[in-house]
Design a protein around this motif. Sequence first.
Motif, PDB file in Angstrom:
ATOM      1  N   VAL A  31     -19.373  36.462 -39.832  1.00  0.00           N
ATOM      2  CA  VAL A  31     -19.717  37.673 -39.936  1.00  0.00           C
ATOM      3  C   VAL A  31     -18.971  38.494 -41.123  1.00  0.00           C
ATOM      4  O   VAL A  31     -17.724  38.308 -41.369  1.00  0.00           O
ATOM      5  N   GLU A  32     -19.569  39.269 -41.888  1.00  0.00           N
ATOM      6  CA  GLU A  32     -19.119  39.734 -42.977  1.00  0.00           C
ATOM      7  C   GLU A  32     -17.958  40.768 -42.600  1.00  0.00           C
ATOM      8  O   GLU A  32     -18.375  41.677 -41.733  1.00  0.00           O
ATOM      9  N   GLY A  51     -15.098  32.620 -30.181  1.00  0.00           N
ATOM     10  CA  GLY A  51     -15.895  33.512 -29.544  1.00  0.00           C
ATOM     11  C   GLY A  51     -16.912  33.839 -30.380  1.00  0.00           C
ATOM     12  O   GLY A  51     -17.784  34.688 -29.938  1.00  0.00           O
ATOM     13  N   GLU A  52     -17.048  33.097 -31.605  1.00  0.00           N
ATOM     14  CA  GLU A  52     -17.998  33.590 -32.562  1.00  0.00           C
ATOM     15  C   GLU A  52     -18.240  32.471 -33.578  1.00  0.00           C
ATOM     16  O   GLU A  52     -17.349  31.733 -33.712  1.00  0.00           O
ATOM     17  N   THR A  53     -19.255  32.451 -34.420  1.00  0.00           N
ATOM     18  CA  THR A  53     -19.798  31.503 -35.379  1.00  0.00           C
ATOM     19  C   THR A  53     -18.674  31.560 -36.559  1.00  0.00           C
ATOM     20  O   THR A  53     -18.118  32.664 -36.759  1.00  0.00           O
ATOM     21  N   GLY A  54     -18.563  30.663 -37.364  1.00  0.00           N
ATOM     22  CA  GLY A  54     -17.901  30.637 -38.614  1.00  0.00           C
ATOM     23  C   GLY A  54     -17.452  29.079 -39.086  1.00  0.00           C
ATOM     24  O   GLY A  54     -18.225  28.238 -39.040  1.00  0.00           O
ATOM     25  N   LYS A  55     -16.306  29.117 -39.447  1.00  0.00           N
ATOM     26  CA  LYS A  55     -15.816  27.668 -39.976  1.00  0.00           C
ATOM     27  C   LYS A  55     -14.208  27.520 -39.903  1.00  0.00           C
ATOM     28  O   LYS A  55     -13.556  28.534 -40.090  1.00  0.00           O
TER      29      LYS A  55
END
Length: 319
Positions: free
Chosen positions: A261-262, A290-294
């Motif tokens: 997320v930005e 708890g969230e997408t990303g890398k």
Amino acid sequence: MAREFKVKEAFSMLKSVVTWRKEFKIDELVEEEKIVDGLEKVVYMHGVDKEGHPVCYNAFGEFEDKDLYNNTFADAEKRTKFLKWYIQFLEKNIRKLDFCPDGNCTIVQITDLKKSPGLIMFKKELRQSTTQALQLLQDNYPEFVAKQVLINVPWWYLAFNRMISPFLTQRTKSKFIFAGSTRTAETLFKYISPEQVPAQYGGLGKEGDQEFTTSDPAIEEIIKPSCKHTIELPITEVGTNVWEVRVAWDVSYGAEFVPSVEGGYTLIVQKARKIGPTEEQVLSCSFKNGETGKIVLTFGNQTWKKKKLLYRSKTKNSD
């Protein structure tokens, strides 16, 4: 093949093997309970090579442990038990081979000479027992070895091998591969994938690993001299991310989570630190997101030599 296609000699050998198996009571031996305790780190099977052959490791340097040595070789009765244990171990694993036309009917032998040459030279009981075991293998289990890889080989052993080499057949010599201590991992990786190689020999295989198995492939990369190297592990679903890395010492290593997320906050997962020569062989880590990303792994090589990096990762879904 064991007798160079000489029918008379091959038939004589076959008769001798049948007689030996009856006298040694091989079928009864296989059914016996554990004959000798404490040898699990000396001779053991671990994984397969790139062609699917089971791999057997022999680490006689473990006999530097005086208690283990005495419990195995202190008297004639114990040495006989060791020999029976070795034949039992070999027989059980040979029976697991696939003798179909396209199957694997041979094994790869890895012999670790670290510390063991001195033991074999100066410990009479060990020298006699290993010589006797080798003779039994040559006489009664011919052509069961696809490759014989000797690692941590001292310089004088290579000189000795050059002396006896003229007395070996070309086929026998072609099965032997030698690697000094600085080339052990590099040599093993030519024939065995890193995830199949035990951690003590430069691979990622660990006893009782709860996260990864030999079926989880590892990726090899090279870190160039005097530069920073990054690896990104995409996180496309919520869950627990696990990864492990192995890199030569004198390299810094750190990890952080970057959300997709930005404007999201980057989280430090592992603070950057330099890997020392006494560090754990395989560095493992997990991160519950708890969230997408890398996940971004960062390696810094400040030396003038290239460094090899091994890593693998997976995401476990949250329940």
